[in-house]
Every structure is written in structure tokens, then in C-alpha cells.
Design an enzyme around this catalytic site. Structure first.
Site, PDB file in Angstrom:
ATOM      1  N   ASP A  73       0.812  -1.227   0.000  1.00 17.15           N
ATOM      2  CA  ASP A  73       0.000   0.000   0.000  1.00 17.15           C
ATOM      3  C   ASP A  73       0.838   1.267   0.000  1.00 17.15           C
ATOM      4  O   ASP A  73       0.618   2.173  -0.805  1.00 17.15           O
ATOM      5  CB  ASP A  73      -0.930   0.026   1.223  1.00 17.15           C
ATOM      6  CG  ASP A  73      -2.073  -0.964   1.069  1.00 17.15           C
ATOM      7  OD1 ASP A  73      -2.362  -1.352  -0.081  1.00 17.15           O
ATOM      8  OD2 ASP A  73      -2.663  -1.357   2.088  1.00 17.15           O
ATOM      9  N   ARG A 119       2.770   4.875  16.994  1.00 19.25           N
ATOM     10  CA  ARG A 119       2.339   5.949  16.095  1.00 19.25           C
ATOM     11  C   ARG A 119       2.910   7.313  16.479  1.00 19.25           C
ATOM     12  O   ARG A 119       3.408   8.034  15.615  1.00 19.25           O
ATOM     13  CB  ARG A 119       0.809   5.995  15.969  1.00 19.25           C
ATOM     14  CG  ARG A 119       0.181   4.741  15.337  1.00 19.25           C
ATOM     15  CD  ARG A 119       0.856   4.316  14.050  1.00 19.25           C
ATOM     16  NE  ARG A 119       0.210   3.198  13.372  1.00 19.25           N
ATOM     17  CZ  ARG A 119       0.625   1.931  13.403  1.00 19.25           C
ATOM     18  NH1 ARG A 119       1.679   1.590  14.117  1.00 19.25           N
ATOM     19  NH2 ARG A 119      -0.008   1.004  12.722  1.00 19.25           N
ATOM     20  N   ASP A 164      -5.482   4.336  13.708  1.00 15.53           N
ATOM     21  CA  ASP A 164      -4.161   4.835  13.342  1.00 15.53           C
ATOM     22  C   ASP A 164      -4.219   6.152  12.562  1.00 15.53           C
ATOM     23  O   ASP A 164      -3.376   7.027  12.746  1.00 15.53           O
ATOM     24  CB  ASP A 164      -3.386   3.758  12.573  1.00 15.53           C
ATOM     25  CG  ASP A 164      -3.008   2.585  13.479  1.00 15.53           C
ATOM     26  OD1 ASP A 164      -2.833   2.834  14.692  1.00 15.53           O
ATOM     27  OD2 ASP A 164      -2.888   1.455  12.997  1.00 15.53           O
ATOM     28  N   SER A 195      -4.524  -8.548   8.689  1.00 17.49           N
ATOM     29  CA  SER A 195      -3.865  -7.251   8.750  1.00 17.49           C
ATOM     30  C   SER A 195      -3.029  -7.267  10.027  1.00 17.49           C
ATOM     31  O   SER A 195      -3.563  -7.423  11.127  1.00 17.49           O
ATOM     32  CB  SER A 195      -4.906  -6.133   8.806  1.00 17.49           C
ATOM     33  OG  SER A 195      -4.291  -4.951   9.270  1.00 17.49           O
TER      34      SER A 195
HETATM   35  N1  ARG Z   1      -6.626  -2.054  17.144  1.00 17.70           N
HETATM   36  C1  ARG Z   1      -5.281  -1.817  17.509  1.00 17.70           C
HETATM   37  C2  ARG Z   1      -5.065  -0.361  17.805  1.00 17.70           C
HETATM   38  O1  ARG Z   1      -5.851   0.436  17.413  1.00 17.70           O
HETATM   39  C3  ARG Z   1      -4.295  -2.375  16.520  1.00 17.70           C
HETATM   40  C4  ARG Z   1      -4.248  -1.673  15.203  1.00 17.70           C
HETATM   41  C5  ARG Z   1      -3.304  -2.409  14.343  1.00 17.70           C
HETATM   42  N2  ARG Z   1      -3.173  -1.856  13.046  1.00 17.70           N
HETATM   43  C6  ARG Z   1      -3.194  -2.596  11.944  1.00 17.70           C
HETATM   44  N3  ARG Z   1      -3.042  -1.970  10.828  1.00 17.70           N
HETATM   45  N4  ARG Z   1      -3.371  -3.897  11.969  1.00 17.70           N
HETATM   46  O2  ARG Z   1      -4.121   0.010  18.442  1.00 17.70           O
END
Ligand code: ARG
Length: 399
Positions: free
Chosen positions: A14, A95, A124, A175
Site C-alpha cells: 500500500d 504511532r 491509526d 492485517s
Molecule cells: N486495534 C489496535 C489499535 O488500534 C491495533 C491496530 C493495528 N493496526 C493494523 N493496521 N493492523 O491500536
């Protein structure tokens, strides 16, 4: 002068496609920024070269593992940070680190825009954009997956058409986001919340149901920071790595939960965070021994709020910064050793030892020779119960 975009670059399909996609969409030059927070996998030089091959004018790569461990994972341990009492914030912690590096790169390369490859359904995107709003609010955001129809199929078509050097067939059914502090797995058959996770989902932990010998270890903390394992002094990065290895080998830290995302969606998440879960358990226990009762009670509320702020993308917010000061201060005496046994998916504390302990054997013992004057308890309870007693009398009179 041509405008520039700094792109949060992972090296995957991506964000590799996003380089060319954003360049076409905005007419700007793309500077790819890849940050190593311990996700393992490819060499940073390989990632850098791929970004350039995909059309980036510059590629910034940084090994930020020590920074991530020391400035993001350690504060989370000190705050016993578990969102919804379970999730040790793995992705939510990385992040703001990436955001910090994006903002620095944007300044250095005179960028006016920032790009990311997040969808519009997750946390995210919020963490990136709210973080950047706090550090570099002038940057405009480009989010092709969310805002300009860069679906997976279109990304593959784009990559093939431009002959980009990425393997589009390597599609995982999940994912996955992983770093030093743990691993998050979503989508695929896990979206049916009745389906149990299969062994195939896990990579940081071995099956806790398998027969093996227990592993006993001692973690040393200094002012709430884990500084040694079994007497061997380690950096924050080394402590988390060592605990990932040892707790992971015992299947510690698997979490299967339905989680409340900031955007309002409930989502199924499978996590594994062996080192994080063992270290938080050890830290919590040392707090129980060294932190005064009222401070400990108050801190539990602060810990929860701290975790929610970080989960919600507010790492750089004034409230979170002030809570950091409180959490640091509350950890001043959290110094000592915790012995734990790792086995069968659990990290169980079996011993505590601290120069700063508030545990007083002579007060606590039920053997002879205790120093606690039990006759004081009666008067204390009379005074303590006075309001309840008075209201009982009033209620009887007025009912
Ligand atoms: N749900 C978790 C969070 O918001 C994990 C997110 C993981 N991201 C991903 N692209 N799989 O912190």
C-alpha cells in the site's frame, strides 16, 4: 518550487504504491520515511532502496528501537497501561514515535504535506493526524487509501502497470501490525467473533498448552524502569527483547478481545505481547509493595486515563503530558526485585524484595511479637462508621 510530501512508509504494497499515487495526485515530490520500532523483517537499506525504486525523491530510514523502548514502552510500563484492562497499546505506542520522525523529516525537507496509508475505519489515521496537529499543524494531510479510492485491487493494478518492484502476490489473510512491544492481528476469519484463533495467527508466542519446564526469573526495577533480568543489567530495549523471548517461549501474553475503537466501531483483535504483559505484571506487583495506599488508589485512575489518551491518539496532548509527570513521580520509589514464574501462558509473581518496601513484617504478622496495637482498631472503627450510624438513626425516624 515543487511541493514535498513526507510519507509514512512501511515498505509494504500500500505505501509503496502510495508514493507514485500521491505524486500523481498532488504533483508533489514524495519523501518516504520508514521507522524501525522493532517490527523485524526487512533490512532498512532494502526498504530505503524500494522507496527510491518506487519513485521517492528521498528515503529517510531510522533505527528508532532504543528510542521506542526508552521513551514509549517504558512510560507505558510505568503507567501499567492496558486499554480496556487488556491491550498493552502496541500500535498506539508506535504511532506518536513515527509522527515525531515525520514532523522532523517534514521540517528538514521543507515539506508542506504528510501522507499515510491508513483506512478511514481505524485508530491509526487519528493517531497520525492528531499527533501531527500537535507537532506540525501546518502540514496538509494526504490519505489515498481513505480519501482517493486507493483500494487493494487498484493498488495492485497500479503496481503492475508501473512495474513497481513489489511482490503483489504475497497477500496475508490478516492485517498485522507489529513492533518491539507486541503484535496485533485483525481481519480474515477473525472477523467472525465466534471463531477461535488458530496457532497460525501467532508469531511472538509459542503454544501455551504444550508441555515444557517453567521458567523462573527475577526482574529488577529502578524507579519504575526495568533495569536488569536475573541480575544482568540491560537497556530498556534489551529488557523488552529478553522478556519477549522468555515469556514468549512460555506462551505468555496472548490476548483475544473485542475492542472499542475511537471511531465507534467494535473490532475483534488478537494480540500477543509477551514481554509487555510480563513486565506490566511485575511492575504492578512492585508498586503494590512500594507505593502508599492513597497514591496507589489514585494512580489506578490515572493509569487508566493515560492508556485511553494514548489509545485515542492524544500522546502529545497537555493532559497526557501532565499525567506523565504524575506517573513519573509516583514511580520514584518503585525500586526492587520481582521474582516470577513463566509457564503455561501465565506470568505469576512469586516473590518481592525492595529497599523501599512499605511492607512491614512486624505490623503484618499474626505471630507473637507484632508491633501493631490492636486496641487502636476499635476507636478507629467507631469514628469511621459514625456517618453510617447517624444516617441509620435519621432513616428510622423519617421512614
Ligand atoms: N486495534 C489496535 C489499535 O488500534 C491495533 C491496530 C493495528 N493496526 C493494523 N493496521 N493492523 O491500536
Amino acid at each position: 518550487m515543487t511541493e514535498r510530501v513526507v510519507l509514512a512508509y512501511s515498505g509494504g504494497l500500500d505505501t509503496s504504491v502510495a508514493i507514485g499515487w500521491i505524486a500523481e495526485e498532488t504533483g508533489a515530490e514524495v519523501v518516504a520515511v520508514a521507522i524501525d520500532c522493532g517490527q523485524g523483517g526487512e533490512d532498512l537499506d532494502v526498504v530505503r532502496q524500494r522507496a527510491v525504486d518506487c519513485g521517492a525523491v528521498e528515503a529517510v530510514v531510522a533505527d528508532a528501537k532504543d528510542e521506542f523502548a526508552g521513551e514509549y514502552c517504558i512510560p507505558a510500563i510505568q503507567a501499567n497501561a492496558l486499554y480496556m484492562d487488556r491491550y498493552p497499546l502496541v500500535s498506539a505506542l508506535s504511532r506518536p514515535l513515527i509522527v515525531k520522525h515525520l514532523a522532523e523529516a517534514a521540517r528538514y525537507h521543507n515539506a508542506t504535506m504528510v501522507g499515510h496509508g491508513c483506512t478511514g475505519k481505524g485508530n491509526d489515521q487519528v493517531r497520525f493526524e492528531a499527533g501531527l496537529a500537535a507537532l506540525f499543524p501546518e502540514l496538509r494531510v494526504v490519505a489515498p487509501v481513505r480519501d482517493s479510492g486507493m483500494t487493494r485491487d487498484k493498488a495492485i493494478a497500479f503496481a503492475e502497470e508501473k512495474g513497481l518492484p513489489i511482490d503483489v502476490t504475497k497477500k496475508s489473510p490478516y492485517s498485522i501490525d507489529q513492533n518491539l512491544f507486541g503484535r496485533a492481528v485483525e481481519t480474515g476469519f477473525l472477523e467472525d467473533i465466534w471463531n477461535g484463533p488458530i496457532e497460525d495467527v501467532y508469531a511472538y508466542t509459542d503454544n501455551p498448552a504444550e508441555q515444557r519446564e517453567p521458567d523462573e526469573l527475577v526482574v529488577t526495577f529502578t524507579a519504575g524502569v526495568p533495569t536488569a533480568v536475573d541480575g544482568k543489567e540491560l537497556s530498556p530495549l534489551q529488557v523488552v527483547e529478553e522478556m519477549n523471548r522468555r515469556a514468549g517461549a512460555q506462551g505468555v501474553g496472548r490476548i483475544d478481545m473485542v475492542e472499542d475503537r475511537l471511531v465507534g466501531i467494535k473490532s475483534r483483535e488478537v494480540y500477543e505481547a509477551p514481554g509487555a504483559m510480563a513486565l506490566i505484571a511485575a511492575h504492578q506487583e512492585l508498586e503494590a509493595v512500594t507505593v502508599e495506599r492513597d497514591l496507589a488508589r489514585f494512580k489506578r485512575g490515572v493509569d487508566q486515563r493515560w492508556g485511553e489518551l494514548v489509545y485515542d491518539g492524544l500522546w502529545f496532548s497537555p493532559l497526557k503530558q501532565s499525567l506523565d509527570v504524575f506517573v513519573g513521580e509516583a514511580n520514584r520509589h518503585v525500586t526492587g526485585d520481582i521474582r516470577m514464574v513463566l509457564h503455561g501462558g501465565r506470568a505469576v509473581v512469586t516473590g518481592r524484595r525492595s529497599e523501599a518496601s512499605l511492607y512491614d513484617y512486624d505490623l503484618a504478622t499474626y505471630d507473637t511479637g507484632d508491633t501493631y496495637d490492636q486496641s487502636m482498631a476499635r476507636g478507629f472503627i467507631d469514628v469511621w462508621s459514625m456517618p453510617a450510624k447517624i444516617s441509620n438513626l435519621r432513616d428510622r425516624k423519617h421512614s
